[in-house]
Motif scaffolding. Structure first.
Motif, PDB file in Angstrom:
ATOM      1  N   ARG A 270       0.824  -1.204   0.000  1.00 51.56           N
ATOM      2  CA  ARG A 270       0.000   0.000   0.000  1.00 51.56           C
ATOM      3  C   ARG A 270       0.860   1.257   0.000  1.00 51.56           C
ATOM      4  O   ARG A 270       0.520   2.258  -0.636  1.00 51.56           O
ATOM      5  CB  ARG A 270      -0.916   0.018   1.220  1.00 51.56           C
ATOM      6  N   THR A 271       1.970   1.214   0.735  1.00 51.68           N
ATOM      7  CA  THR A 271       2.877   2.363   0.792  1.00 51.68           C
ATOM      8  C   THR A 271       3.454   2.664  -0.589  1.00 51.68           C
ATOM      9  O   THR A 271       3.483   3.826  -1.022  1.00 51.68           O
ATOM     10  CB  THR A 271       4.013   2.098   1.797  1.00 51.68           C
ATOM     11  N   TYR A 272       3.903   1.628  -1.272  1.00 51.80           N
ATOM     12  CA  TYR A 272       4.467   1.826  -2.609  1.00 51.80           C
ATOM     13  C   TYR A 272       3.417   2.355  -3.580  1.00 51.80           C
ATOM     14  O   TYR A 272       3.700   3.237  -4.400  1.00 51.80           O
ATOM     15  CB  TYR A 272       5.065   0.518  -3.139  1.00 51.80           C
ATOM     16  N   VAL A 273       2.198   1.830  -3.494  1.00 49.79           N
ATOM     17  CA  VAL A 273       1.117   2.283  -4.377  1.00 49.79           C
ATOM     18  C   VAL A 273       0.792   3.744  -4.073  1.00 49.79           C
ATOM     19  O   VAL A 273       0.582   4.547  -4.994  1.00 49.79           O
ATOM     20  CB  VAL A 273      -0.133   1.397  -4.210  1.00 49.79           C
ATOM     21  N   ARG A 274       0.764   4.097  -2.790  1.00 51.83           N
ATOM     22  CA  ARG A 274       0.471   5.472  -2.405  1.00 51.83           C
ATOM     23  C   ARG A 274       1.530   6.437  -2.949  1.00 51.83           C
ATOM     24  O   ARG A 274       1.209   7.533  -3.410  1.00 51.83           O
ATOM     25  CB  ARG A 274       0.375   5.596  -0.885  1.00 51.83           C
ATOM     26  N   LYS A 275       2.787   6.014  -2.943  1.00 45.51           N
ATOM     27  CA  LYS A 275       3.860   6.859  -3.478  1.00 45.51           C
ATOM     28  C   LYS A 275       3.646   7.131  -4.967  1.00 45.51           C
ATOM     29  O   LYS A 275       3.874   8.250  -5.443  1.00 45.51           O
ATOM     30  CB  LYS A 275       5.222   6.215  -3.243  1.00 45.51           C
ATOM     31  N   VAL A 276       3.205   6.122  -5.701  1.00 40.34           N
ATOM     32  CA  VAL A 276       2.931   6.301  -7.131  1.00 40.34           C
ATOM     33  C   VAL A 276       1.775   7.284  -7.300  1.00 40.34           C
ATOM     34  O   VAL A 276       1.843   8.210  -8.115  1.00 40.34           O
ATOM     35  CB  VAL A 276       2.591   4.958  -7.814  1.00 40.34           C
ATOM     36  N   GLU A 277       0.699   7.087  -6.518  1.00 32.60           N
ATOM     37  CA  GLU A 277      -0.474   7.954  -6.648  1.00 32.60           C
ATOM     38  C   GLU A 277      -0.149   9.401  -6.275  1.00 32.60           C
ATOM     39  O   GLU A 277      -0.657  10.335  -6.895  1.00 32.60           O
ATOM     40  CB  GLU A 277      -1.618   7.416  -5.790  1.00 32.60           C
TER      41      GLU A 277
ATOM     42  N   GLY B 192       1.845  15.638 -10.518  1.00 29.37           N
ATOM     43  CA  GLY B 192       2.023  15.966 -11.929  1.00 29.37           C
ATOM     44  C   GLY B 192       3.437  15.749 -12.439  1.00 29.37           C
ATOM     45  O   GLY B 192       3.751  16.119 -13.561  1.00 29.37           O
ATOM     46  N   ASP B 193       4.291  15.137 -11.620  1.00 30.46           N
ATOM     47  CA  ASP B 193       5.684  14.888 -12.011  1.00 30.46           C
ATOM     48  C   ASP B 193       5.777  13.506 -12.654  1.00 30.46           C
ATOM     49  O   ASP B 193       5.778  12.496 -11.952  1.00 30.46           O
ATOM     50  CB  ASP B 193       6.584  14.982 -10.770  1.00 30.46           C
ATOM     51  N   LYS B 194       5.855  13.486 -13.980  1.00 29.68           N
ATOM     52  CA  LYS B 194       5.823  12.202 -14.694  1.00 29.68           C
ATOM     53  C   LYS B 194       7.059  11.348 -14.418  1.00 29.68           C
ATOM     54  O   LYS B 194       6.945  10.137 -14.230  1.00 29.68           O
ATOM     55  CB  LYS B 194       5.676  12.429 -16.202  1.00 29.68           C
ATOM     56  N   SER B 195       8.236  11.961 -14.359  1.00 27.91           N
ATOM     57  CA  SER B 195       9.455  11.169 -14.126  1.00 27.91           C
ATOM     58  C   SER B 195       9.435  10.559 -12.728  1.00 27.91           C
ATOM     59  O   SER B 195       9.830   9.404 -12.542  1.00 27.91           O
ATOM     60  CB  SER B 195      10.695  12.031 -14.314  1.00 27.91           C
ATOM     61  N   ALA B 196       8.944  11.309 -11.736  1.00 27.81           N
ATOM     62  CA  ALA B 196       8.843  10.770 -10.371  1.00 27.81           C
ATOM     63  C   ALA B 196       7.820   9.645 -10.327  1.00 27.81           C
ATOM     64  O   ALA B 196       8.016   8.634  -9.637  1.00 27.81           O
ATOM     65  CB  ALA B 196       8.457  11.866  -9.383  1.00 27.81           C
ATOM     66  N   ALA B 197       6.735   9.807 -11.072  1.00 30.34           N
ATOM     67  CA  ALA B 197       5.701   8.774 -11.113  1.00 30.34           C
ATOM     68  C   ALA B 197       6.243   7.500 -11.756  1.00 30.34           C
ATOM     69  O   ALA B 197       5.956   6.384 -11.293  1.00 30.34           O
ATOM     70  CB  ALA B 197       4.482   9.277 -11.875  1.00 30.34           C
TER      71      ALA B 197
ATOM     72  N   ALA C 214      -1.162   2.661 -16.576  1.00 27.24           N
ATOM     73  CA  ALA C 214      -1.995   3.402 -17.509  1.00 27.24           C
ATOM     74  C   ALA C 214      -2.136   4.853 -17.068  1.00 27.24           C
ATOM     75  O   ALA C 214      -2.107   5.786 -17.904  1.00 27.24           O
ATOM     76  CB  ALA C 214      -3.360   2.757 -17.625  1.00 27.24           C
ATOM     77  N   ARG C 215      -2.274   5.070 -15.762  1.00 28.66           N
ATOM     78  CA  ARG C 215      -2.394   6.440 -15.248  1.00 28.66           C
ATOM     79  C   ARG C 215      -1.109   7.211 -15.423  1.00 28.66           C
ATOM     80  O   ARG C 215      -1.123   8.407 -15.743  1.00 28.66           O
ATOM     81  CB  ARG C 215      -2.811   6.404 -13.782  1.00 28.66           C
ATOM     82  N   VAL C 216       0.031   6.529 -15.225  1.00 28.04           N
ATOM     83  CA  VAL C 216       1.322   7.193 -15.416  1.00 28.04           C
ATOM     84  C   VAL C 216       1.526   7.530 -16.886  1.00 28.04           C
ATOM     85  O   VAL C 216       1.962   8.628 -17.243  1.00 28.04           O
ATOM     86  CB  VAL C 216       2.485   6.313 -14.882  1.00 28.04           C
ATOM     87  N   LYS C 217       1.164   6.606 -17.758  1.00 23.78           N
ATOM     88  CA  LYS C 217       1.317   6.806 -19.201  1.00 23.78           C
ATOM     89  C   LYS C 217       0.444   7.940 -19.708  1.00 23.78           C
ATOM     90  O   LYS C 217       0.822   8.676 -20.618  1.00 23.78           O
ATOM     91  CB  LYS C 217       0.961   5.511 -19.923  1.00 23.78           C
TER      92      LYS C 217
END
Length: 87
Positions: A29-36, A42-47, A81-84
Motif C-alpha cells: 500500500r505504501t508503494y502504491v500510495r507513493k505512485v499515486e 504531476g511529475d511524470k518522471s517521479a511517477a 496506464a495512469r502514469v502513461k
C-alpha cells in the motif's frame, strides 16, 4: 477456543502469519500510495520511478500469497496506464 495441542499450535501459527501478511500488505500500500502521490503532483518522471519501484513489490506480494495474481496485475496495469496518460 482451541482444545487440542495441535489446534493451539495452529492458532499461534496463524497469528504469526497474520502479522507477517499485514506488514507485507502495508508495504504494498505504501508503494502504491507513493505512485499515486507522484501522479497527483504531476511529475511524470517521479511517477515512473515510483511505479518502477512499486511493480516488483506488488508482484512479490503474489509470490508470498498476500494478494491474488490477477489483482496484482490489475493494480500494476491501472497504475501504469495512469502514469502513461500523464501529459
Amino acid at each position: 477456543m482451541a482444545n487440542t495441542r495441535s489446534a493451539k499450535k495452529m492458532v499461534r501459527k496463524i497469528a504469526a502469519r497474520t502479522d507477517v501478511n499485514k506488514a507485507r500488505r502495508s508495504r504494498v500500500r505504501t508503494y502504491v500510495r507513493k505512485v499515486e502521490e507522484a501522479i497527483a503532483s504531476g511529475d511524470k518522471s517521479a511517477a515512473q520511478e515510483a511505479l518502477k519501484a512499486a511493480q516488483p513489490e506488488i508482484m512479490r506480494s503474489v509470490t508470498k500469497g498476500v494478494t491474488h495474481k490477477n489483482t496484482a496485475s490489475r493494480k500494476v496495469s491501472r497504475l501504469s496506464a495512469r502514469v502513461k496518460a500523464m501529459a
